[in-house]
Design an enzyme around this catalytic site. Structure first.
Site, mmCIF file in Angstrom:
data_model
loop_
_atom_site.group_PDB
_atom_site.id
_atom_site.type_symbol
_atom_site.label_atom_id
_atom_site.label_comp_id
_atom_site.label_asym_id
_atom_site.label_seq_id
_atom_site.Cartn_x
_atom_site.Cartn_y
_atom_site.Cartn_z
ATOM 1 N N ASP A 149 -27.813 -28.506 22.882
ATOM 2 C CA ASP A 149 -27.536 -27.472 23.875
ATOM 3 C C ASP A 149 -28.519 -27.523 25.037
ATOM 4 O OD1 ASP A 149 -25.390 -26.604 22.436
ATOM 5 O OD2 ASP A 149 -26.387 -24.869 21.563
ATOM 6 N N GLN A 156 -35.020 -23.310 31.675
ATOM 7 C CA GLN A 156 -35.224 -24.409 32.617
ATOM 8 C C GLN A 156 -36.148 -24.053 33.773
ATOM 9 O OE1 GLN A 156 -33.933 -27.306 31.711
ATOM 10 N NE2 GLN A 156 -32.847 -26.348 30.008
#
Length: 270
Positions: free
Chosen positions: A63, A230
């Protein structure tokens, strides 16, 4: 079709598989390109995430690899995940299923749209999240105070270690681990999940994307906003986080596997 391949680069077997898949796809008549990080580890030339503009992106990884790809692409291109990770809620195919799948779908694929949330702080856009935005203190054992406003009306105030602003897609990720519900991805809503709230009455909320949602950080303690694991942004004291439905949904290839069948299978095999 023009297909771009992305592989996790910390697994030699994944890279070898990606190289083999590239040859197989070329044998089926597809034009194949490699993402530059993947290409570098295979001794080839490649293109950056920002340059990806094909018919399909195939991600060999977990993922995290899928989230990175969706996060980095300038233009959303349909994604197909091949699971080379622990769980792979965003990776529909196992490595041994890919060859059969591509051979059976030479003319195209059914595309599924997954909503993302657009996050801005004090009016400054910071990015879109496919799974979640996480607001958390950078000082362990220190709680934050939050205010939640729906259409300008106070809906909740609470103290907690942090707050997850999740999409339905993200409901099977961090939000689920934090006690949130599993949400059908066909539902469009904002899922708010407090992390270790001080009061047991502070429960998850599922709010329609048709409403105006704002979250205030009612504390002077330092905090950060993390988008899909991120990007990280420092939040000023008393910052206001505005949550909206993004106008750029993520695009995924639908492999025919029902959502709840996938959830049941993956949770039973953790």
């Amino acid at each position: 079709m023009k297909i771009v391949l992305v592989s996790r680069i910390d697994e030699a077997d994944a890279l070898r598989y990606t190289a083999s898949l590239a040859r197989e796809l070329e044998g089926l008549g597809h034009e194949v390109a490699l993402e530059e990080g993947t290409a570098a580890h295979l001794g080839e030339g490649g293109i950056s995430f920002e340059e990806i503009d094909g018919d399909l992106v195939v991600v060999v990884g977990g993922d995290g690899s899928v989230l990175l790809t969706v996060h980095q692409m300038k233009k959303q291109v349909p994604v197909l995940g091949i699971n080379w990770g622990e769980v792979g809620f965003l990776a529909d195919l196992e490595p041994d299923e890919a060859g059969t799948f591509f051979a059976a779908h030479t003319e195209g694929f059914h595309i599924e749209r997954r909503m993302r949330v657009s996050l801005s702080v004090n009016g400054v856009p910071l990015g879109d999240a496919l799974n979640e935005g996480l607001v958390v203190t950078d000082r362990p054992a220190k709680m934050l105070r939050f205010g939640v406003y729906v259409d300008g009306t106070p809906a909740e105030r609470f103290r907690a270690d942090g707050l997850l602003v999740s999409t339905p897609t993200g409901s099977t990720a961090y939000a689920m681990s934090a006690g949130g519900p599993i949400v059908d991805p066909q539902i469009e809503g904002f899922l708010l999940v407090p992390l270790a709230p001080y009061m047991l009455s502070s429960r998850p909320h599922l709010i329609s994307t048709g409403r105006n949602l704002e979250i205030t950080l009612e504390t002077e303690k330092p905090a950060h906003l993390v988008i899909d694991g991120q990007s990280t942004f420092e939040l000023e004291k008393e910052a206001t986080l505005t949550v909206k439905k993004s106008d750029q949904p993520a695009l995924f290839v639908h492999t025919g596997k029902p959502f709840f069948e996938k959830v049941n299978h993956k949770l039973r095999n953790l």
